[in-house]
Design a protein around this motif. Structure first.
Motif, PDB file in Angstrom:
ATOM      1  N   ARG A  91       0.828  -1.209   0.000  1.00  0.00           N
ATOM      2  CA  ARG A  91       0.000   0.000   0.000  1.00  0.00           C
ATOM      3  C   ARG A  91       0.863   1.261   0.000  1.00  0.00           C
ATOM      4  N   GLN A  92       1.910   1.271   0.813  1.00  0.00           N
ATOM      5  CA  GLN A  92       2.796   2.437   0.859  1.00  0.00           C
ATOM      6  C   GLN A  92       3.487   2.644  -0.483  1.00  0.00           C
TER       7      GLN A  92
ATOM      8  N   LYS B  36      -9.404   8.587  -4.575  1.00  0.00           N
ATOM      9  CA  LYS B  36      -9.812   7.636  -3.547  1.00  0.00           C
ATOM     10  C   LYS B  36      -9.468   8.149  -2.166  1.00  0.00           C
TER      11      LYS B  36
ATOM     12  N   PRO C 104      -7.806   8.311   1.272  1.00  0.00           N
ATOM     13  CA  PRO C 104      -6.486   7.832   1.686  1.00  0.00           C
ATOM     14  C   PRO C 104      -6.615   6.687   2.687  1.00  0.00           C
ATOM     15  N   GLN C 105      -5.676   5.745   2.593  1.00  0.00           N
ATOM     16  CA  GLN C 105      -5.669   4.604   3.500  1.00  0.00           C
ATOM     17  C   GLN C 105      -5.143   5.036   4.860  1.00  0.00           C
TER      18      GLN C 105
ATOM     19  N   ALA D 223       1.457   6.565  -6.771  1.00  0.00           N
ATOM     20  CA  ALA D 223       0.328   7.429  -7.109  1.00  0.00           C
ATOM     21  C   ALA D 223       0.695   8.891  -6.906  1.00  0.00           C
ATOM     22  N   THR D 224       1.426   9.187  -5.840  1.00  0.00           N
ATOM     23  CA  THR D 224       1.851  10.560  -5.587  1.00  0.00           C
ATOM     24  C   THR D 224       2.811  11.021  -6.671  1.00  0.00           C
TER      25      THR D 224
ATOM     26  N   VAL E  10      -6.658   7.176  -8.512  1.00  0.00           N
ATOM     27  CA  VAL E  10      -6.075   6.795  -7.235  1.00  0.00           C
ATOM     28  C   VAL E  10      -6.076   7.984  -6.285  1.00  0.00           C
ATOM     29  N   LYS E  11      -5.792   9.180  -6.829  1.00  0.00           N
ATOM     30  CA  LYS E  11      -5.752  10.379  -6.003  1.00  0.00           C
ATOM     31  C   LYS E  11      -7.139  10.695  -5.422  1.00  0.00           C
TER      32      LYS E  11
ATOM     33  N   GLN F  57       2.345   1.659  -3.452  1.00  0.00           N
ATOM     34  CA  GLN F  57       1.332   2.137  -4.397  1.00  0.00           C
ATOM     35  C   GLN F  57       1.018   3.611  -4.162  1.00  0.00           C
ATOM     36  N   LYS F  58       0.983   4.002  -2.891  1.00  0.00           N
ATOM     37  CA  LYS F  58       0.707   5.403  -2.563  1.00  0.00           C
ATOM     38  C   LYS F  58       1.834   6.301  -3.063  1.00  0.00           C
ATOM     39  N   SER F  59       3.082   5.857  -2.903  1.00  0.00           N
ATOM     40  CA  SER F  59       4.198   6.671  -3.386  1.00  0.00           C
ATOM     41  C   SER F  59       4.196   6.747  -4.903  1.00  0.00           C
TER      42      SER F  59
END
Length: 190
Positions: free
Chosen positions: A129-130, A158, A160-161, A136-137, A155-156, A132-134
């Motif tokens: 997840r981290q 959605k 935030p987890q 996406a950022t 993704v943005k 994928q988040k990086s």
């Protein structure tokens, strides 16, 4: 049962078989633990020869742990309540020994193995997840400068987890707990 010799033979095989089933469950959970949490050790530890040796050791251990019942600590007899020949449950010290060595210790191994697997899976999912988040950022930053709209923009949008348990973590925990509960129900006859 009218034949005490037959009852002795039945109990001599039944009690170690029950104990070995518990130890086999423990061995299986530890096998899965090594495979999932320590995969680099798995091919070294679990060869065909070592697996066969482990199975033989478990059966030998179960028979050795039931040996005190044959040398005077306890005795085998027919239990009217359960309609089976097993160790005499009136001899409480042997019963405590049997439960500790044949149930509690292997149960602790099962709990350790599956708890460690759950924590490992959860940790890996959080790392994914981290990552994928990086990504996406990074993609969102590129989008803003280039004006390109693609899947990263979704993704943005959605939510935030939040750190902590997710729906998948809860599902995994429920599955492991259900397997453990079924195991207990089957073994204890609830």
């Amino acid at each position: 049962m009218e034949d005490p010799v037959l009852c002795e033979w039945v109990a001599s095989f039944c009690a170690p078989a029950c104990m070995s089933s518990m130890w086999n469950m423990c061995a299986i959970s530890l096998n899965r633990y090594v495979l999932i949490c320590k995969p680099h050790l798995y091919p070294t530890i679990y060869t065909v020869k070592s697996s066969i040796a482990c199975c033989l050791f478990i059966w030998l251990l179960a028979h050795l742990l039931c040996m005190p019942n044959h040398i005077g600590w306890g005795q085998n007899r027919f239990n009217q309540e359960y309609y089976l020949c097993s160790f005499d449950m009136v001899t409480h010290t042997y019963g405590i020994f049997y439960i500790m060595t044949g149930v509690i210790i292997p149960l602790v191994g099962v709990l350790f193995g599956y708890t460690a697997i759950f924590l490992k899976v959860r940790s890996v999912k959080m790392q994914i997840r981290q990552h994928q988040k990086s990504l996406a950022t990074k993609t969102t930053t590129t989008e803003t400068t280039t004006g390109v709209n693609d899947a990263a923009a979704e993704v943005k949008k959605k939510r935030p987890q939040k750190p902590g348990f997710t729906v998948d973590d809860v599902k995994l925990a429920k599955t492991l707990f259900a397997a453990f509960l079924v195991f207990l129900i089957c073994w204890y006859g609830i």
